[in-house]
Design a protein around this motif. Structure first.
Motif, PDB file in Angstrom:
ATOM      1  N   GLN A 102       0.824  -1.205   0.000  1.00  0.00           N
ATOM      2  CA  GLN A 102       0.000   0.000   0.000  1.00  0.00           C
ATOM      3  C   GLN A 102       0.863   1.262   0.000  1.00  0.00           C
ATOM      4  O   GLN A 102       0.606   2.213  -0.747  1.00  0.00           O
ATOM      5  CB  GLN A 102      -0.939  -0.014   1.198  1.00  0.00           C
ATOM      6  CG  GLN A 102      -2.025  -1.076   1.126  1.00  0.00           C
ATOM      7  CD  GLN A 102      -2.862  -1.132   2.376  1.00  0.00           C
ATOM      8  OE1 GLN A 102      -2.610  -0.392   3.336  1.00  0.00           O
ATOM      9  NE2 GLN A 102      -3.864  -2.021   2.399  1.00  0.00           N
ATOM     10  N   SER A 147       3.908   1.532  -1.027  1.00  0.00           N
ATOM     11  CA  SER A 147       4.594   1.633  -2.310  1.00  0.00           C
ATOM     12  C   SER A 147       3.671   2.224  -3.376  1.00  0.00           C
ATOM     13  O   SER A 147       4.075   3.060  -4.195  1.00  0.00           O
ATOM     14  CB  SER A 147       5.091   0.252  -2.734  1.00  0.00           C
ATOM     15  OG  SER A 147       5.712   0.321  -4.010  1.00  0.00           O
ATOM     16  N   GLY A 148       2.392   1.796  -3.359  1.00  0.00           N
ATOM     17  CA  GLY A 148       1.440   2.367  -4.296  1.00  0.00           C
ATOM     18  C   GLY A 148       1.205   3.847  -4.065  1.00  0.00           C
ATOM     19  O   GLY A 148       1.109   4.641  -5.009  1.00  0.00           O
ATOM     20  N   VAL A 149       1.107   4.256  -2.798  1.00  0.00           N
ATOM     21  CA  VAL A 149       0.929   5.673  -2.481  1.00  0.00           C
ATOM     22  C   VAL A 149       2.113   6.488  -2.957  1.00  0.00           C
ATOM     23  O   VAL A 149       1.967   7.574  -3.520  1.00  0.00           O
ATOM     24  CB  VAL A 149       0.704   5.839  -0.962  1.00  0.00           C
ATOM     25  CG1 VAL A 149       0.752   7.316  -0.584  1.00  0.00           C
ATOM     26  CG2 VAL A 149      -0.627   5.237  -0.551  1.00  0.00           C
ATOM     27  N   ARG A 160       4.141   5.747  -5.425  1.00  0.00           N
ATOM     28  CA  ARG A 160       4.125   5.831  -6.887  1.00  0.00           C
ATOM     29  C   ARG A 160       3.127   6.884  -7.365  1.00  0.00           C
ATOM     30  O   ARG A 160       3.408   7.657  -8.285  1.00  0.00           O
ATOM     31  CB  ARG A 160       3.792   4.462  -7.489  1.00  0.00           C
ATOM     32  CG  ARG A 160       4.936   3.458  -7.444  1.00  0.00           C
ATOM     33  CD  ARG A 160       4.678   2.288  -8.394  1.00  0.00           C
ATOM     34  NE  ARG A 160       3.426   1.612  -8.066  1.00  0.00           N
ATOM     35  CZ  ARG A 160       3.345   0.589  -7.224  1.00  0.00           C
ATOM     36  NH1 ARG A 160       4.436   0.137  -6.609  1.00  0.00           N
ATOM     37  NH2 ARG A 160       2.178   0.006  -6.986  1.00  0.00           N
ATOM     38  N   ARG A 161       1.917   6.899  -6.768  1.00  0.00           N
ATOM     39  CA  ARG A 161       0.917   7.904  -7.164  1.00  0.00           C
ATOM     40  C   ARG A 161       1.394   9.308  -6.838  1.00  0.00           C
ATOM     41  O   ARG A 161       1.181  10.249  -7.613  1.00  0.00           O
ATOM     42  CB  ARG A 161      -0.416   7.611  -6.469  1.00  0.00           C
ATOM     43  CG  ARG A 161      -1.122   6.364  -7.002  1.00  0.00           C
ATOM     44  CD  ARG A 161      -2.567   6.307  -6.533  1.00  0.00           C
ATOM     45  NE  ARG A 161      -2.649   6.163  -5.078  1.00  0.00           N
ATOM     46  CZ  ARG A 161      -2.676   5.003  -4.458  1.00  0.00           C
ATOM     47  NH1 ARG A 161      -2.587   3.859  -5.147  1.00  0.00           N
ATOM     48  NH2 ARG A 161      -2.785   4.941  -3.135  1.00  0.00           N
ATOM     49  N   LEU A 162       2.039   9.472  -5.682  1.00  0.00           N
ATOM     50  CA  LEU A 162       2.545  10.787  -5.310  1.00  0.00           C
ATOM     51  C   LEU A 162       3.621  11.249  -6.287  1.00  0.00           C
ATOM     52  O   LEU A 162       3.650  12.420  -6.689  1.00  0.00           O
ATOM     53  CB  LEU A 162       3.083  10.732  -3.883  1.00  0.00           C
ATOM     54  CG  LEU A 162       3.641  12.053  -3.321  1.00  0.00           C
ATOM     55  CD1 LEU A 162       2.559  13.124  -3.323  1.00  0.00           C
ATOM     56  CD2 LEU A 162       4.205  11.844  -1.923  1.00  0.00           C
ATOM     57  N   GLY A 187       3.876  10.337  -9.390  1.00  0.00           N
ATOM     58  CA  GLY A 187       3.217  10.689 -10.644  1.00  0.00           C
ATOM     59  C   GLY A 187       2.579  12.060 -10.602  1.00  0.00           C
ATOM     60  O   GLY A 187       2.646  12.822 -11.575  1.00  0.00           O
ATOM     61  N   ARG A 188       1.956  12.419  -9.473  1.00  0.00           N
ATOM     62  CA  ARG A 188       1.341  13.744  -9.351  1.00  0.00           C
ATOM     63  C   ARG A 188       2.395  14.837  -9.365  1.00  0.00           C
ATOM     64  O   ARG A 188       2.193  15.908  -9.952  1.00  0.00           O
ATOM     65  CB  ARG A 188       0.512  13.810  -8.070  1.00  0.00           C
ATOM     66  CG  ARG A 188      -0.722  12.912  -8.105  1.00  0.00           C
ATOM     67  CD  ARG A 188      -1.518  13.008  -6.823  1.00  0.00           C
ATOM     68  NE  ARG A 188      -2.690  12.150  -6.866  1.00  0.00           N
ATOM     69  CZ  ARG A 188      -3.563  12.024  -5.863  1.00  0.00           C
ATOM     70  NH1 ARG A 188      -3.370  12.698  -4.743  1.00  0.00           N
ATOM     71  NH2 ARG A 188      -4.611  11.227  -5.994  1.00  0.00           N
ATOM     72  N   GLN A 233       5.202  14.712 -10.899  1.00  0.00           N
ATOM     73  CA  GLN A 233       5.636  14.826 -12.290  1.00  0.00           C
ATOM     74  C   GLN A 233       4.626  15.607 -13.125  1.00  0.00           C
ATOM     75  O   GLN A 233       5.003  16.437 -13.963  1.00  0.00           O
ATOM     76  CB  GLN A 233       5.852  13.436 -12.879  1.00  0.00           C
ATOM     77  CG  GLN A 233       6.390  13.455 -14.308  1.00  0.00           C
ATOM     78  CD  GLN A 233       6.631  12.062 -14.834  1.00  0.00           C
ATOM     79  OE1 GLN A 233       6.394  11.070 -14.143  1.00  0.00           O
ATOM     80  NE2 GLN A 233       7.103  11.971 -16.073  1.00  0.00           N
ATOM     81  N   ASP A 234       3.325  15.358 -12.895  1.00  0.00           N
ATOM     82  CA  ASP A 234       2.297  16.114 -13.618  1.00  0.00           C
ATOM     83  C   ASP A 234       2.376  17.594 -13.303  1.00  0.00           C
ATOM     84  O   ASP A 234       2.237  18.447 -14.195  1.00  0.00           O
ATOM     85  CB  ASP A 234       0.906  15.574 -13.267  1.00  0.00           C
ATOM     86  CG  ASP A 234       0.682  14.162 -13.796  1.00  0.00           C
ATOM     87  OD1 ASP A 234       1.416  13.763 -14.724  1.00  0.00           O
ATOM     88  OD2 ASP A 234      -0.201  13.462 -13.265  1.00  0.00           O
TER      89      ASP A 234
END
Length: 291
Positions: free
Chosen positions: A31, A33-35, A37-39, A41-42, A44-45
């Motif tokens: 969990q 690790s997924g958080v 990765r999403r953080l 990605g955001r 980077q956006d």
């Protein structure tokens, strides 16, 4: 022997507890690790959105919904009522008492439709002097020539018959604004003893195109740009140049006694949109003469 079985049971319980804890920590790590990765990605956006080139591409791909604003005013003098419309004094009295007159028309051309705002002078018999109406016009995408009547003025009282009285109308289409007349003229009857007959005719008094290329021939100096000193200033401030987002067009037909003026604000550019503010039509910019 009993001690051996006891030790074996305790070992099994300890192994089971460690197994459960290991599964729990493994789920938590997945969990987290997924958080992360999403953080990432955001972040980077956000970094891409801060890039000026990305914002420029985004702006170009999403054009402004309001493209152009036209403001039209027109004026009639005594020649128009007397020579072009052939109205009598009784008809003029009827027009003053029951007719409304256009002060100006504002057209807001959005990507999907056009919003027409008509400011008009009410008849003399009404207490309130001005009123404003708004109409939505959705032109046919296939260009089949659908139109919208923005204003209509009857030129004579209705008769006893169901025949339509003579009138003038301001018509909006996809391509232009037109002032049209539905007029009746006297024509001699052909020996049937009935005297003069009425002959109807539809006339276009002026046509204002809504395309900048067709309007080029009507372009002229903007009266608001000249404060009387001849140097192109207004109120001490240098006004927009001829290539700016605001342009002025006009035409005067002395034979008919008609004059019209059109102001165009082109909001296609970002600079034009940033400078644009909704301007209410200036009441009384044109007067109706010779009624």
């Amino acid at each position: 022997m009993d001690l051996l079985w006891t030790a074996l049971g305790i070992s099994v319980i300890v192994v089971f507890v460690f197994y459960v804890l290991a599964q729990h920590w493994q789920r938590m790590l997945r969990q987290q690790s997924g958080v992360l990765r999403r953080l990432a990605g955001r972040i980077q956006d956000l970094e891409e959105m801060a890039d000026p080139e990305f914002r420029q591409r985004l702006s170009e791909s999403a054009p402004l919904p309001l493209d152009q604003v036209f403001t039209l005013s027109f004026r009639f003098d005594d020649r128009f009522w007397r020579d072009a419309l052939h109205t009598s004094e009784e008809d003029r009295q009827f027009i003053r008492e029951f007719g409304s007159f256009v002060g100006c028309v504002k057209l807001e051309r959005w990507r999907s439709h056009t919003v027409a705002t008509i400011t008009e002078v009410l008849p003399e018999r009404k207490a309130t002097g001005w009123q404003t109406r708004s109409l939505d016009f959705f032109p046919d995408a296939a260009g089949n020539g659908n139109t919208l009547t923005l204003w209509e003025l009857d030129l004579a009282p209705p008769g006893l018959s169901a025949e339509r009285p003579p009138s003038i109308e301001l018509i909006l289409s996809r391509e232009a604004l037109e002032l049209r007349g539905h007029l009746a003229f006297a024509a001699e009857a052909a020996g049937n003893g009935n005297g003069a007959a009425r002959c109807w005719s539809d006339v276009v008094f002026f046509r204002v195109p809504l395309d900048t290329k067709q309007l080029a021939g009507f372009r002229g100096p903007d009266p608001l740009e000249d404060s009387g000193n001849g140097n192109g200033t207004h109120g001490g401030t240098l006004v927009a140049s001829a290539n700016s987002w605001e342009t002025f067009y006009s035409e005067q037909n002395e034979d008919l006694g008609i004059e019209w003026q059109l102001r165009l604000r082109d909001l296609g550019g970002q600079s034009g949109w940033e400078r644009w503010k909704i301007l209410e039509p200036g009441a009384g910019s044109f007067t109706i003469e010779g009624q």
